[in-house]
Write a protein that holds these residues in place. Structure first.
Motif, PDB file in Angstrom:
ATOM      1  N   UNK A 108      -5.739  10.924   3.638  1.00  0.00           N
ATOM      2  CA  UNK A 108      -5.581   9.778   2.744  1.00  0.00           C
ATOM      3  C   UNK A 108      -4.309   8.967   2.892  1.00  0.00           C
ATOM      4  N   UNK A 109      -3.406   9.365   3.800  1.00  0.00           N
ATOM      5  CA  UNK A 109      -2.229   8.520   4.024  1.00  0.00           C
ATOM      6  C   UNK A 109      -2.494   7.583   5.197  1.00  0.00           C
ATOM      7  N   UNK A 110      -1.602   6.611   5.385  1.00  0.00           N
ATOM      8  CA  UNK A 110      -1.731   5.693   6.517  1.00  0.00           C
ATOM      9  C   UNK A 110      -0.393   5.682   7.264  1.00  0.00           C
ATOM     10  N   UNK A 111      -0.205   6.691   8.122  1.00  0.00           N
ATOM     11  CA  UNK A 111       1.086   6.817   8.802  1.00  0.00           C
ATOM     12  C   UNK A 111       1.254   5.789   9.929  1.00  0.00           C
ATOM     13  N   UNK A 112       2.491   5.336  10.054  1.00  0.00           N
ATOM     14  CA  UNK A 112       2.896   4.536  11.215  1.00  0.00           C
ATOM     15  C   UNK A 112       3.939   5.366  11.950  1.00  0.00           C
ATOM     16  N   UNK A 113       3.632   5.712  13.190  1.00  0.00           N
ATOM     17  CA  UNK A 113       4.522   6.555  13.968  1.00  0.00           C
ATOM     18  C   UNK A 113       5.173   5.679  15.040  1.00  0.00           C
ATOM     19  N   UNK A 114       6.422   5.982  15.394  1.00  0.00           N
ATOM     20  CA  UNK A 114       7.122   5.114  16.348  1.00  0.00           C
ATOM     21  C   UNK A 114       7.686   5.941  17.505  1.00  0.00           C
ATOM     22  N   UNK A 115       7.454   5.471  18.724  1.00  0.00           N
ATOM     23  CA  UNK A 115       8.115   6.029  19.913  1.00  0.00           C
ATOM     24  C   UNK A 115       9.006   4.951  20.515  1.00  0.00           C
ATOM     25  N   UNK A 116      10.287   5.270  20.675  1.00  0.00           N
ATOM     26  CA  UNK A 116      11.211   4.264  21.228  1.00  0.00           C
ATOM     27  C   UNK A 116      10.857   3.914  22.669  1.00  0.00           C
ATOM     28  N   UNK A 117      10.185   4.815  23.331  1.00  0.00           N
ATOM     29  CA  UNK A 117       9.640   4.527  24.654  1.00  0.00           C
ATOM     30  C   UNK A 117       8.243   5.108  24.724  1.00  0.00           C
ATOM     31  N   UNK A 118       7.338   4.343  25.287  1.00  0.00           N
ATOM     32  CA  UNK A 118       5.947   4.774  25.402  1.00  0.00           C
ATOM     33  C   UNK A 118       5.843   6.051  26.241  1.00  0.00           C
ATOM     34  N   UNK A 119       6.789   6.229  27.157  1.00  0.00           N
ATOM     35  CA  UNK A 119       6.753   7.390  28.047  1.00  0.00           C
ATOM     36  C   UNK A 119       6.740   8.711  27.262  1.00  0.00           C
ATOM     37  N   UNK A 120       7.405   8.722  26.111  1.00  0.00           N
ATOM     38  CA  UNK A 120       7.432   9.946  25.302  1.00  0.00           C
ATOM     39  C   UNK A 120       6.064  10.257  24.693  1.00  0.00           C
ATOM     40  N   UNK A 150       0.839  -1.200   0.000  1.00  0.00           N
ATOM     41  CA  UNK A 150       0.000   0.000   0.000  1.00  0.00           C
ATOM     42  C   UNK A 150       0.875   1.252   0.000  1.00  0.00           C
ATOM     43  N   UNK A 151       0.893   1.972  -1.118  1.00  0.00           N
ATOM     44  CA  UNK A 151       1.765   3.161  -1.205  1.00  0.00           C
ATOM     45  C   UNK A 151       1.353   4.282  -0.256  1.00  0.00           C
ATOM     46  N   UNK A 152       0.182   4.177   0.361  1.00  0.00           N
ATOM     47  CA  UNK A 152      -0.250   5.209   1.304  1.00  0.00           C
ATOM     48  C   UNK A 152       0.448   5.070   2.660  1.00  0.00           C
ATOM     49  N   UNK A 153       1.096   3.924   2.895  1.00  0.00           N
ATOM     50  CA  UNK A 153       1.723   3.698   4.195  1.00  0.00           C
ATOM     51  C   UNK A 153       3.062   4.437   4.262  1.00  0.00           C
ATOM     52  N   UNK A 154       3.219   5.268   5.299  1.00  0.00           N
ATOM     53  CA  UNK A 154       4.492   5.939   5.542  1.00  0.00           C
ATOM     54  C   UNK A 154       4.905   5.658   6.989  1.00  0.00           C
ATOM     55  N   UNK A 155       6.205   5.726   7.246  1.00  0.00           N
ATOM     56  CA  UNK A 155       6.712   5.431   8.593  1.00  0.00           C
ATOM     57  C   UNK A 155       7.533   6.608   9.080  1.00  0.00           C
ATOM     58  N   UNK A 156       7.275   7.039  10.307  1.00  0.00           N
ATOM     59  CA  UNK A 156       7.996   8.182  10.856  1.00  0.00           C
ATOM     60  C   UNK A 156       8.244   7.986  12.341  1.00  0.00           C
ATOM     61  N   UNK A 157       9.386   8.439  12.807  1.00  0.00           N
ATOM     62  CA  UNK A 157       9.683   8.372  14.230  1.00  0.00           C
ATOM     63  C   UNK A 157      11.114   8.787  14.479  1.00  0.00           C
ATOM     64  N   UNK A 158      11.392   9.154  15.719  1.00  0.00           N
ATOM     65  CA  UNK A 158      12.741   9.563  16.078  1.00  0.00           C
ATOM     66  C   UNK A 158      13.657   8.350  15.955  1.00  0.00           C
ATOM     67  N   UNK A 159      14.548   8.373  14.980  1.00  0.00           N
ATOM     68  CA  UNK A 159      15.498   7.282  14.803  1.00  0.00           C
ATOM     69  C   UNK A 159      15.084   6.222  13.809  1.00  0.00           C
ATOM     70  N   UNK A 160      13.939   6.382  13.175  1.00  0.00           N
ATOM     71  CA  UNK A 160      13.467   5.347  12.237  1.00  0.00           C
ATOM     72  C   UNK A 160      14.515   5.007  11.166  1.00  0.00           C
ATOM     73  N   UNK A 161      15.123   6.010  10.494  1.00  0.00           N
ATOM     74  CA  UNK A 161      16.124   5.631   9.484  1.00  0.00           C
ATOM     75  C   UNK A 161      17.564   5.647  10.003  1.00  0.00           C
ATOM     76  N   UNK A 162      17.761   5.769  11.320  1.00  0.00           N
ATOM     77  CA  UNK A 162      19.138   5.875  11.827  1.00  0.00           C
ATOM     78  C   UNK A 162      19.812   4.502  11.870  1.00  0.00           C
ATOM     79  N   UNK A 163      21.121   4.442  12.190  1.00  0.00           N
ATOM     80  CA  UNK A 163      21.828   3.150  12.111  1.00  0.00           C
ATOM     81  C   UNK A 163      21.272   2.077  13.051  1.00  0.00           C
TER      82      UNK A 163
END
Lengths: 320, 359
Positions: free
Chosen positions: B76-88, B23-36
């Protein structure tokens, strides 16, 4: 600008004014049972900004949203019915005055948590940028909202990704009864937006043609991919923060100040300007007034004759 | 179908990858998602494959970015957001509760928010008061939000895919100690429905309904109880916090008559309390004794490992509660065998002896 375009601007402001007055007149009947933030005195901003948009553009707004909704082309019937809590309201009675929506008109939603819709507008602009669509998104908010962290978070991201969003800050100098100088240091708001890297403008929010000119420039640049734009417009809230009345007796602003604010009426001053440029427009205004009154009467009749939602209607649609 | 064991973290990565591919509408974002480090490798390689217009790092603006993801979801997008800790994610409570949870309802169904927010619960190696909270009940309190907590790698992939396909805001809560655990995970794209508990172990004596990592602990207890003492218990992996699968718990309780709920959160206001409340309301007659909550104590998690030894409940506590309910003898040699079977391998603040982090 053509005479007919000018008249359309005047008519649009007048229409919002008369609708707000009609709401105020009937509010004491206690049939519209929800908090009501009227935009009387601030019509030029809604009208001038929305006149720079096309139908496919998106607008988000806040608790004082009637003018924005109407200027963007939101259905009057659905709005008045919403105020009366009827099933035919734009939210079926679930929202009231502080939650308006008309997706067909490009009015994407208004909510009363200060700053709540600002990131949503940036998100909508992000989506249109990723989809490479032509859409521009506008969000209206006030000088109080400018104090919310989420606004600055939103400007940062909008600039980072050069998003087609226009931030419109209506500076009426008050957050409820508290003056700007008790809440912010003395510096122009738009300069803070500039520090975030946004193209920023300021202007007289009582001058509808000035608002339109600034908005056309900002919307045009946003649409061309020049990134987020910020417009600070000064205006004056004539009536109480929430409710249908004037609140002069509270003495948080002087009689002189209120008088000066009302003297700058965007509708009266624009009428004077048009008369100076085009001669007597008395007949045209009369015709507009009559049409508007008929439309308002019909909208209230529509609302009052609409189905009342049942308890069952309060359930469901919690999940899509 | 070919058997293939991969970790929970790898299963998430694969679920994200296949969702983005489909699904091309899916995007992923979060602090560190593309980091090493790629969020404990759960987002590794996604930017290389899908580019920087679908895979994003993010400013440290949890509330603003949640709102921005909601706006994108409304558009119309379907973002997936990421938190490395739920506390944030607490910084984003306004956007999650005031906007994401309510948008569909308050605008009478005219719009919806297909948003997934991954939130990781930390534990071990001194994660401490602000890096190891289990906040599922707090989020689940808001109607309009779904809160899920898969336990196995199989469910992690299938439920992540279902969450991304869902038209509602779904909070996908991952316990960090689950990330290394392997399970058979099919290579193809598949869905696991949200809101259904799964039976991990069967028995007649007691029902143990467990959330997230506590389901792993409950299964250890169940196997030990069976083998050392011949006591059989039902273990239900709840998998979802809202909607909460009370029906499955009722089914089991009508058989066993006794209920223990094991939660990763602190006790007061926990989802364990909610589950017990609903079971008591709906099947009080089926209960032979009062239900029991097994949860963390009502104080924040301390950092020092000298103080965390007894902070987290484990298999021993679950087994002891079961034995209390069935009135079993704790002085027998069988009991000593039971305890030996459940002994934790390695330091108490690491998942096992071989684990060296990162936490």
């Amino acid at each position: 600008m053509s005479h007919s375009s000018q008249l359309a601007l005047l008519r649009s402001m007048l229409r919002i004014r008369r609708i707000e007055e009609a709401i105020a007149d009937r509010y004491a009947e206690q049939e519209m049972r929800c908090p009501m933030h009227l935009c009387i005195g601030q019509e030029a901003i809604a009208v001038g900004v929305c006149a720079a948009l096309s139908k496919g553009d998106s607008v988000f707004s806040n608790h004082r949203a009637h003018g924005h909704y109407l200027a963007k082309g939101g259905s009057l019937n659905a709005m008045v019915a919403e105020l009366y809590g009827r099933s035919t309201g734009c939210c079926g009675g679930r929202g009231g005055s502080m939650h308006l929506i008309d997706l067909d008109a490009g009015f994407s939603g208004s909510t009363p948590i200060v700053g709540g819709t600002v990131p949503l507008a940036v998100g909508a602009a992000w989506a249109s940028s990723l989809k490479q669509s032509e859409q521009v998104t506008v969000v209206f908010f006030g000088d109080g909202c400018f104090e919310e962290g989420v606004v600055h978070e939103s400007m940062n991201f909008a600039k980072l990704h050069k998003l087609p969003v226009v931030f419109v800050c209506e500076n009426n100098n008050f957050s409820v009864y508290t003056r700007l100088n008790e809440r912010q240091p003395e510096r122009p708001l738009y300069r803070v937006a500039e520090a975030h890297g946004l193209a920023a403008y300021t202007g007289n929010g009582n001058d509808v043609e000035e608002v339109l000119a600034i908005s056309r420039k900002a919307v045009g640049l946003a649409r061309q991919g020049q990134g987020p734009q910020f417009i600070e417009l000064h205006a004056y809230r004539w009536r109480e923060h929430c409710g249908p009345n004037f609140d002069d007796e509270l003495n948080y602003r002087t009689a002189q100040e209120i008088k000066a604010g009302i003297h700058d009426c965007p509708i009266a001053s624009y009428t004077r300007k048009l008369e100076k440029e085009n001669g007597n427009i008395h007949l045209e205004i009369e015709r507009c007034e009559a049409e508007i009154q008929r439309e308002i009467a019909a909208a209230f009749e529509f609302a009052l004759s609409s189905k009342k939602p049942s308890i069952d209607d309060s359930q469901g649609k919690v999940y899509a | 179908m070919k058997h293939r064991d991969i970790t929970f973290a790898e299963a998430i990565r694969e679920g994200l990858d296949q969702s983005m591919e489909k699904d091309p509408r899916v995007i992923v974002i979060g602090e560190g998602v593309p980091d090493p480090k790629a969020i404990f490798n759960t987002t590794a390689g996604l930017r290389d494959k899908y580019g920087n217009r679908r895979v994003f790092d993010m400013p440290l603006s949890e509330n603003g970015m949640t709102g921005i993801c909601i706006g994108a979801a409304l558009s119309g997008l379907r973002p997936v957001m990421v938190h490395q800790r739920i506390d944030f994610a607490l910084l984003a409570m306004d956007q999650l509760i005031n906007n994401a949870a309510k948008w569909h309802y308050m605008f009478d169904g005219k719009a919806s928010v297909p948003l997934v927010v991954r939130m990781i619960v930390g534990r071990g190696w001194g994660q401490g008061p602000q890096h190891s909270q289990s906040l599922q009940a707090m989020f689940a309190h808001a109607p309009g939000i779904k809160v899920i907590m898969p336990t196995t790698a199989y469910d992690a992939k299938g439920m992540l895919i279902s969450a991304i396909e869902d038209n509602n805001p779904v909070l996908f809560i991952e316990h960090r100690l689950l990330h290394q655990i392997k399970d058979n995970v099919p290579e193809e794209y598949y869905r696991v429905p949200l809101g259904q508990a799964k039976v991990l172990h069967e028995g007649d004596a007691v029902t143990v309904a467990a959330f997230s990592y506590m389901a792993v602990e409950a299964l250890v207890a169940a196997k030990a109880l069976k083998s050392a003492m011949g006591i059989g218990i039902d273990v239900l992996d709840m998998r979802s916090v809202r909607p909460l699968d009370v029906a499955s718990v009722l089914n089991s309780v009508r058989k066993t008559g006794q209920l223990i709920v094991a939660d990763t959160a602190s006790r007061t206001g926990s989802i364990a309390g909610e589950l017990i409340s609903q079971v008591s309301e709906q099947a009080f007659d089926a209960l032979r004794t009062h239900p029991v909550r097994i949860a963390c104590p009502d104080h924040p998690a301390p950092t020092s490992h000298f103080m965390t030894r007894h902070y987290y409940p484990g298999p021993q506590m679950i087994a002891d509660e079961v034995l209390k309910m069935v009135g079993a003898d704790k002085t027998s040699t069988n009991y000593r065998e039971l305890c030996a079977l459940m002994l934790h391998d390695g330091p108490h603040d690491a998942p096992n002896r071989g684990f060296t982090g990162p936490f």
